[in-house]
Scaffold this motif. Structure first.
Motif, PDB file in Angstrom:
ATOM      1  N   ILE A   7      20.966   7.157  20.553  1.00  0.00           N
ATOM      2  CA  ILE A   7      20.062   7.949  19.750  1.00  0.00           C
ATOM      3  C   ILE A   7      20.543   7.927  18.306  1.00  0.00           C
ATOM      4  N   ALA A   8      19.649   7.560  17.376  1.00  0.00           N
ATOM      5  CA  ALA A   8      19.982   7.588  15.947  1.00  0.00           C
ATOM      6  C   ALA A   8      19.216   8.729  15.292  1.00  0.00           C
ATOM      7  N   VAL A   9      19.871   9.434  14.391  1.00  0.00           N
ATOM      8  CA  VAL A   9      19.244  10.529  13.649  1.00  0.00           C
ATOM      9  C   VAL A   9      19.188  10.138  12.182  1.00  0.00           C
ATOM     10  N   PHE A  10      17.979  10.129  11.636  1.00  0.00           N
ATOM     11  CA  PHE A  10      17.762   9.780  10.236  1.00  0.00           C
ATOM     12  C   PHE A  10      17.234  10.990   9.477  1.00  0.00           C
ATOM     13  N   LYS A  11      17.756  11.224   8.296  1.00  0.00           N
ATOM     14  CA  LYS A  11      17.200  12.233   7.400  1.00  0.00           C
ATOM     15  C   LYS A  11      16.280  11.515   6.417  1.00  0.00           C
ATOM     16  N   TYR A  12      15.043  11.944   6.365  1.00  0.00           N
ATOM     17  CA  TYR A  12      14.067  11.242   5.506  1.00  0.00           C
ATOM     18  C   TYR A  12      13.585  12.095   4.336  1.00  0.00           C
ATOM     19  N   LYS A  28      12.885   1.916   5.987  1.00  0.00           N
ATOM     20  CA  LYS A  28      13.631   0.804   6.565  1.00  0.00           C
ATOM     21  C   LYS A  28      14.892   1.371   7.211  1.00  0.00           C
ATOM     22  N   THR A  29      15.038   1.153   8.519  1.00  0.00           N
ATOM     23  CA  THR A  29      16.138   1.772   9.262  1.00  0.00           C
ATOM     24  C   THR A  29      17.349   0.842   9.349  1.00  0.00           C
ATOM     25  N   SER A  30      18.503   1.448   9.454  1.00  0.00           N
ATOM     26  CA  SER A  30      19.763   0.697   9.477  1.00  0.00           C
ATOM     27  C   SER A  30      20.069   0.109  10.844  1.00  0.00           C
ATOM     28  N   VAL A  31      19.275   0.463  11.848  1.00  0.00           N
ATOM     29  CA  VAL A  31      19.510  -0.018  13.209  1.00  0.00           C
ATOM     30  C   VAL A  31      18.162  -0.258  13.865  1.00  0.00           C
ATOM     31  N   SER A  32      18.130  -1.163  14.835  1.00  0.00           N
ATOM     32  CA  SER A  32      16.896  -1.446  15.552  1.00  0.00           C
ATOM     33  C   SER A  32      16.502  -0.260  16.420  1.00  0.00           C
ATOM     34  N   ILE A  33      15.213   0.096  16.386  1.00  0.00           N
ATOM     35  CA  ILE A  33      14.732   1.252  17.131  1.00  0.00           C
ATOM     36  C   ILE A  33      13.493   0.882  17.947  1.00  0.00           C
ATOM     37  N   SER A  63       0.819  -1.219   0.000  1.00  0.00           N
ATOM     38  CA  SER A  63       0.000   0.000   0.000  1.00  0.00           C
ATOM     39  C   SER A  63       0.853   1.270   0.000  1.00  0.00           C
ATOM     40  N   PHE A  64       2.119   1.137   0.389  1.00  0.00           N
ATOM     41  CA  PHE A  64       2.986   2.314   0.461  1.00  0.00           C
ATOM     42  C   PHE A  64       3.558   2.627  -0.923  1.00  0.00           C
ATOM     43  N   PRO A  65       3.277   3.815  -1.452  1.00  0.00           N
ATOM     44  CA  PRO A  65       3.790   4.151  -2.787  1.00  0.00           C
ATOM     45  C   PRO A  65       5.305   4.347  -2.826  1.00  0.00           C
ATOM     46  N   LYS A  66       5.908   4.603  -1.655  1.00  0.00           N
ATOM     47  CA  LYS A  66       7.358   4.809  -1.607  1.00  0.00           C
ATOM     48  C   LYS A  66       7.980   3.958  -0.505  1.00  0.00           C
ATOM     49  N   VAL A  67       9.140   3.408  -0.794  1.00  0.00           N
ATOM     50  CA  VAL A  67       9.952   2.683   0.187  1.00  0.00           C
ATOM     51  C   VAL A  67      11.337   3.314   0.188  1.00  0.00           C
ATOM     52  N   LYS A  68      11.851   3.642   1.377  1.00  0.00           N
ATOM     53  CA  LYS A  68      13.128   4.353   1.453  1.00  0.00           C
ATOM     54  C   LYS A  68      14.001   3.761   2.549  1.00  0.00           C
ATOM     55  N   GLU A  69      15.263   3.555   2.232  1.00  0.00           N
ATOM     56  CA  GLU A  69      16.241   3.085   3.212  1.00  0.00           C
ATOM     57  C   GLU A  69      16.782   4.287   3.997  1.00  0.00           C
ATOM     58  N   LEU A  70      16.822   4.168   5.327  1.00  0.00           N
ATOM     59  CA  LEU A  70      17.349   5.231   6.181  1.00  0.00           C
ATOM     60  C   LEU A  70      18.593   4.736   6.910  1.00  0.00           C
ATOM     61  N   VAL A  71      19.693   5.402   6.701  1.00  0.00           N
ATOM     62  CA  VAL A  71      20.937   5.097   7.418  1.00  0.00           C
ATOM     63  C   VAL A  71      21.143   6.208   8.439  1.00  0.00           C
ATOM     64  N   GLY A  80      17.317  -9.933  18.131  1.00  0.00           N
ATOM     65  CA  GLY A  80      17.802  -8.750  18.814  1.00  0.00           C
ATOM     66  C   GLY A  80      17.273  -7.457  18.207  1.00  0.00           C
ATOM     67  N   ILE A  81      16.243  -7.575  17.362  1.00  0.00           N
ATOM     68  CA  ILE A  81      15.673  -6.405  16.683  1.00  0.00           C
ATOM     69  C   ILE A  81      14.252  -6.172  17.173  1.00  0.00           C
ATOM     70  N   ASN A  82      14.002  -4.977  17.690  1.00  0.00           N
ATOM     71  CA  ASN A  82      12.633  -4.613  18.040  1.00  0.00           C
ATOM     72  C   ASN A  82      11.887  -4.179  16.783  1.00  0.00           C
ATOM     73  N   SER A  83      12.462  -3.214  16.076  1.00  0.00           N
ATOM     74  CA  SER A  83      11.863  -2.723  14.838  1.00  0.00           C
ATOM     75  C   SER A  83      12.933  -2.151  13.933  1.00  0.00           C
ATOM     76  N   ASP A  84      12.765  -2.358  12.652  1.00  0.00           N
ATOM     77  CA  ASP A  84      13.613  -1.686  11.668  1.00  0.00           C
ATOM     78  C   ASP A  84      12.750  -1.085  10.560  1.00  0.00           C
ATOM     79  N   MET A  85      11.499  -0.727  10.938  1.00  0.00           N
ATOM     80  CA  MET A  85      10.579  -0.109   9.988  1.00  0.00           C
ATOM     81  C   MET A  85       9.809   1.035  10.641  1.00  0.00           C
TER      82      MET A  85
END
Length: 353
Positions: free
Chosen positions: A348-353, A320-325, A34-42, A300-305
């Motif tokens: 704390i991770a900072v992502f630019k989206y 999709k995040t590069s680390v578990s959050i 359903s999501f028109p866009k998928v983006k990887e976040l480092v 060991g991953i809570n969420s990576d989305m």
């Protein structure tokens, strides 16, 4: 023991969405497609010796504020939002004036420009802290009285109105003034008739999960952590949207009598739902888990989305995040997501989206 007892209470009003995606209970379903866009976040990650068990994170003016759950140290930590340099710590544990009774469960940006609020669930108290005060003590404390005691959250709606998730109630949320008087209710569990206290208790426990409110657009968001479900409520119009997804499985749970209480137990094989929700001015962001408890432990991953929706519940972007959050706050202006990580060395991770 009863199976699938809850579904009869989940007929919720829907607005501004296509009816073709509604299921039999009136909930809107969506999938990954359903999501028109998928983006990887480092993300760029920052680790702090003073923040070892972070629970909540908010953005207020020029500060990122993080609550550290448990321990006897200060419970609230300030970071510069641009540099992530550690600033100060406030929120002393104790029984004295301005001290926190047990620990901080929830944060709210509040309505004033120069302060924010921290909620102590076990201590049934809310604390206001000034952004630029050097004191580690709260500037103001509001304690829940008997009429408000069964409230389990706090978000400011107006200068004398606080929204609180309630239990043993026919409604999901109550509105209380600062003296603890109940002045209103939000979103009945069942539209046609009131549910009794026992059913209200069962439902509030089953649907428990992260809550956020934005007083600028009057949107209240509530997500379930035990299964895939979240709700957006427009307090101006009184209308609400309930969404289920992205995997759209049937929730496997039992309802059991224990003493005088009915309790719901979700199967350990059920995929978990959402660990956080952020209501912005233009978009809604959710931290999606999508794993069973055993899968979370194994990987060991809570969420990576992170899911982004518009205010009408339309899917926008899957990140999709590069680390578990575990939890997030968002600067829509700067297009940055600040997240609590849940990896080996949490920070704390900072992502630019």
């Amino acid at each position: 023991m009863f199976k699938n007892f809850i579904v009869i209470f989940c007929v919720l009003a829907i607005f501004s969405c296509s009816s073709e995606n509604k299921n039999s209970t009136g909930e809107i379903t969506f999938s990954f497609d359903s999501f028109p866009k998928v983006k990887e976040l480092v993300g760029e990650k920052y680790v702090y010796d003073s923040i070892l068990n972070a629970r909540e994170i908010i953005l207020k003016e020029e500060y990122i504020i993080v609550s550290n759950l448990g321990g006897n140290g200060k419970q609230l930590h300030f970071l510069d939002k641009n540099t992530l340099v550690y600033g100060k710590a406030v929120g002393k544990i104790g029984e004295g004036p301005g001290e926190i009774r047990s620990g901080i469960w929830e944060l709210d940006a509040g309505l004033a420009k120069d302060s924010f609020w921290a909620y102590d669930l076990n201590g049934k108290s809310s604390y206001e802290f000034l952004l630029n005060d050097t004191s580690p003590l709260a500037n103001r404390t509001i304690r829940q009285n008997e009429a408000w005691f069964l409230g389990y959250s706090m978000h400011w709606k107006s200068p004398n109105e606080i929204i609180s998730y309630v239990t043993r109630d026919s409604y999901q949320f109550g509105i209380f003034d600062t003296l603890g008087n109940r002045t209103g209710s939000i979103e009945p569990w069942k539209k046609e008739e009131q549910v009794d206290e026992q059913t209200g208790y069962l439902l509030s426990n089953l649907y428990q999960g992260p809550i956020d409110y934005n007083p600028k657009n009057n949107i209240l968001g509530h997500a379930a952590i035990q299964f895939e479900y979240f709700q957006l409520m427009n307090l101006n119009s009184g209308q609400s949207i309930s969404l289920v997804g992205p995997k759209n499985y049937e929730v496997d749970y039992t309802v059991e009598q224990q003493g005088n209480e009915l309790l719901a137990f979700v199967s350990e094989e059920t995929k978990k739902g959402y660990s956080d929700i952020f209501i912005g001015e233009k978009s809604v962001f959710l931290v999606y888990i999508g794993k069973t408890s055993s899968e979370r432990k194994k990987t060991g991953i809570n969420s990576d989305m992170i899911f982004e929706f518009d205010m009408e519940g339309n899917p926008l972007t899957l990140y999709k995040t590069s680390v578990s959050i575990s939890a997030i706050t968002v600067s829509e202006k700067d297009r940055k997501i600040y997240a609590l990580t849940s990896d080996k060395d949490p920070g704390i991770a900072v992502f630019k989206y």
